[in-house]
Design an enzyme around this catalytic site. Structure first.
Site, PDB file in Angstrom:
ATOM      1  N   GLN A 208      10.067   2.959   6.520  1.00 48.39           N
ATOM      2  CA  GLN A 208       9.721   1.670   7.131  1.00 48.39           C
ATOM      3  C   GLN A 208       9.889   0.518   6.140  1.00 48.39           C
ATOM      4  O   GLN A 208      10.507  -0.493   6.454  1.00 48.39           O
ATOM      5  CB  GLN A 208       8.275   1.716   7.651  1.00 48.39           C
ATOM      6  CG  GLN A 208       7.973   0.590   8.622  1.00 48.39           C
ATOM      7  CD  GLN A 208       6.482   0.369   8.819  1.00 48.39           C
ATOM      8  OE1 GLN A 208       5.656   0.880   8.075  1.00 48.39           O
ATOM      9  NE2 GLN A 208       6.145  -0.416   9.814  1.00 48.39           N
TER      10      GLN A 208
ATOM     11  N   GLY B 206      13.185   6.592  -0.891  1.00 44.40           N
ATOM     12  CA  GLY B 206      12.559   6.376   0.415  1.00 44.40           C
ATOM     13  C   GLY B 206      13.214   5.202   1.139  1.00 44.40           C
ATOM     14  O   GLY B 206      12.557   4.451   1.849  1.00 44.40           O
TER      15      GLY B 206
ATOM     16  N   TYR C  36      -4.589  11.118   2.081  1.00 38.70           N
ATOM     17  CA  TYR C  36      -3.659  10.034   1.743  1.00 38.70           C
ATOM     18  C   TYR C  36      -4.351   9.019   0.821  1.00 38.70           C
ATOM     19  O   TYR C  36      -3.808   8.625  -0.221  1.00 38.70           O
ATOM     20  CB  TYR C  36      -3.208   9.364   3.042  1.00 38.70           C
ATOM     21  CG  TYR C  36      -2.342   8.139   2.880  1.00 38.70           C
ATOM     22  CD1 TYR C  36      -1.035   8.236   2.425  1.00 38.70           C
ATOM     23  CD2 TYR C  36      -2.818   6.876   3.235  1.00 38.70           C
ATOM     24  CE1 TYR C  36      -0.227   7.114   2.312  1.00 38.70           C
ATOM     25  CE2 TYR C  36      -2.012   5.747   3.124  1.00 38.70           C
ATOM     26  CZ  TYR C  36      -0.725   5.875   2.664  1.00 38.70           C
ATOM     27  OH  TYR C  36       0.066   4.764   2.546  1.00 38.70           O
TER      28      TYR C  36
HETATM   29  N1  SER Z   1      -0.211   2.152   7.218  1.00 45.72           N
HETATM   30  C1  SER Z   1      -0.666   3.241   6.425  1.00 45.72           C
HETATM   31  C2  SER Z   1      -1.216   4.321   7.257  1.00 45.72           C
HETATM   32  O1  SER Z   1      -1.692   4.030   8.331  1.00 45.72           O
HETATM   33  C3  SER Z   1      -1.718   2.776   5.466  1.00 45.72           C
HETATM   34  O2  SER Z   1      -1.178   2.606   4.223  1.00 45.72           O
HETATM   35  O3  SER Z   1      -1.234   5.429   6.842  1.00 45.72           O
END
Ligand code: SER
Length: 316
Positions: free
Chosen positions: A12, A8, A142
Site C-alpha cells: 500500500q 515492499g 503487530y
Molecule cells: N493500518 C495498520 C493496521 O491496521 C496500522 O499500522 O494494521
C-alpha cells in the site's frame, strides 16, 4: 547521488512511495523490490525485482551490486493478519528489520526508513491526543513487533550512529493499492463497496474513532522526514503523526453526501478489540516542530478524491 532500495514496493505505501521517490531522485536510482509482482507503473517506470527480504545473501548482493545508499523497508504483516499467524508474523516483521539494520551497518548505508504504527500503543495509553512519549503496552503481535522495532532502531542509532528514521503511521487510506489485513482497512474497503454495491458491512463499531491519514499526506511526510537535516531529528524511535480522526459512522455520513442511498451496517469482528486498544487522536507536535510536518487533507477532501478516483478505477 542517492541510490534507493524499496522493500515492499508492491504494498500500500510502497506502490505510491516508489513513484514519488522516482520523481525526486530519478527513475533509474530507485530500485523497487517485493516478494510479489508490483503494479505496472512501478515495474515500468524503473527497476523492479522480485526479492525476499529474509533472503539475506541475495539482499546483500543486490545492495552492493546496485550501489544502494538508502533503504526503505516497508514489508510487514499488518495487525489483523498477524493475529492469525502470531509467531510467523513476529518472525517476518522482526527478522527482516534486524537483517536490514545489520546489513546497513556492514555496508555503510547512509539512511534507512522503517515504518512504525499507532499499534505501538495499547489499552493503558491515553487515548486522546496521545503524546509522543507515553505508555506503550501494545497487546497485538503487530504492535509488539513495531514497539520492539522502534527500540532496535534507536539502539542502532545510539550504538552505531546508523541514521534510521521512522513514522508511527495512523491508518492509511489510498485508492491505488489496497492494504492487506489491517484494522484500519475498513476505511478503504468502504469506498469500493459504496461505489459498487451502495452498501457496506463494517467490521468495526459505528463509533470506533481511529487516527487516519490520506496517502498523499503520508508520502509527503515520509519524504520530508527523510530529507530533513540530520540535526533536526530528535526522535530516534518513531515520530507520532496525527492526520484525521474519524469513526465508521462519520466516514459513512461523508460518503452519503455524495451517494445518498449508501447504507452501512455493523458486524464487529476480532479487529474491534484491536481498534479499542488504539488511540483516537494523536499529538504530533514533535514532528511539526522538528521537521515541519503538515497535512492537506481532511475527511471531506479525502472522501471526494477517493470516490472520484475509485469510480474511474472501477469504470463506474
Ligand atoms: N493500518 C495498520 C493496521 O491496521 C496500522 O499500522 O494494521
Amino acid at each position: 547521488m542517492e541510490r534507493i532500495l524499496i522493500i515492499g514496493a508492491a504494498g500500500q505505501i510502497g506502490s505510491e512511495l516508489t513513484i514519488e521517490l522516482r520523481n525526486v531522485y530519478g527513475n533509474e536510482n530507485v530500485f523497487a523490490t517485493d516478494i510479489k509482482q508490483a503494479p505496472a507503473d512501478v515495474t515500468e517506470s524503473g527497476p523492479f525485482q522480485l526479492l525476499d527480504v529474509l533472503d539475506e545473501k541475495t539482499l546483500i548482493h543486490f545492495i552492493i551490486r546496485n550501489k544502494i545508499t538508502q533503504v526503505y523497508h516497508l514489508a510487514a504483516v499488518l495487525s489483523g493478519n498477524a493475529e492469525k499467524i502470531p509467531l510467523q508474523a513476529w518472525d517476518i516483521n522482526m527478522r527482516s528489520l534486524l537483517i536490514i539494520l545489520n546489513l546497513a551497518r556492514e555496508v555503510g548505508l547512509k539512511k534507512i526508513f522503517w515504518p512504525s504504527s499507532i499499534a505501538v500503543f495499547g489499552k493503558t495509553t491515553p487515548k486522546i491526543n496521545t503524546p509522543q512519549l507515553t505508555v506503550t503496552e501494545p497487546n497485538t503481535v503487530y504492535g509488539i513487533s513495531k514497539l520492539a522495532g522502534e527500540r532496535w532502531c534507536e539502539y542502532y542509532f545510539n550504538k552505531y550512529k546508523l541514521d534510521i528514521r521512522s513514522i508511527r503511521y495512523p491508518g492509511l487510506i489510498s485508492y491505488k493499492t489496497e492494504a492487506g489485513g489491517g484494522t484500519t482497512d475498513y476505511a478503504v474497503e468502504i469506498f469500493y463497496e459504496a461505489i459498487s454495491n451502495r452498501k457496506y458491512e463494517c467490521f468495526l463499531e459505528k463509533d470506533s474513532t481511529l487516527p487516519m491519514m490520506f496517502m498523499p499526506d503520508a508520502i509527503k511526510a515520509t519524504i520530508d522526514l527523510m530529507e530533513a537535516d540530520l540535526s533536526k531529528i530528535t526522535i530516534r524511535s518513531s515520530y507520532n503523526l496525527g492526520g484525521i480522526s474519524f469513526s465508521p459512522g462519520e466516514i459513512s455520513n461523508e460518503i452519503k453526501k455524495h451517494i445518498p442511498e449508501f447504507e452501512i451496517t455493523y458486524k464487529p469482528d476480532f479487529r474491534q478489540k484491536i481498534a479499542e486498544s488504539w488511540p483516537k487522536s494523536i499529538d504530533d507536535s514533535v514532528a511539526r516542530k522538528d521537521w515541519d510536518c503538515k497535512y492537506i487533507y481532511d475527511l471531506n477532501k479525502m472522501t471526494e478524491v477517493m470516490l472520484r478516483e475509485i469510480k474511474i478505477k472501477l469504470n463506474k
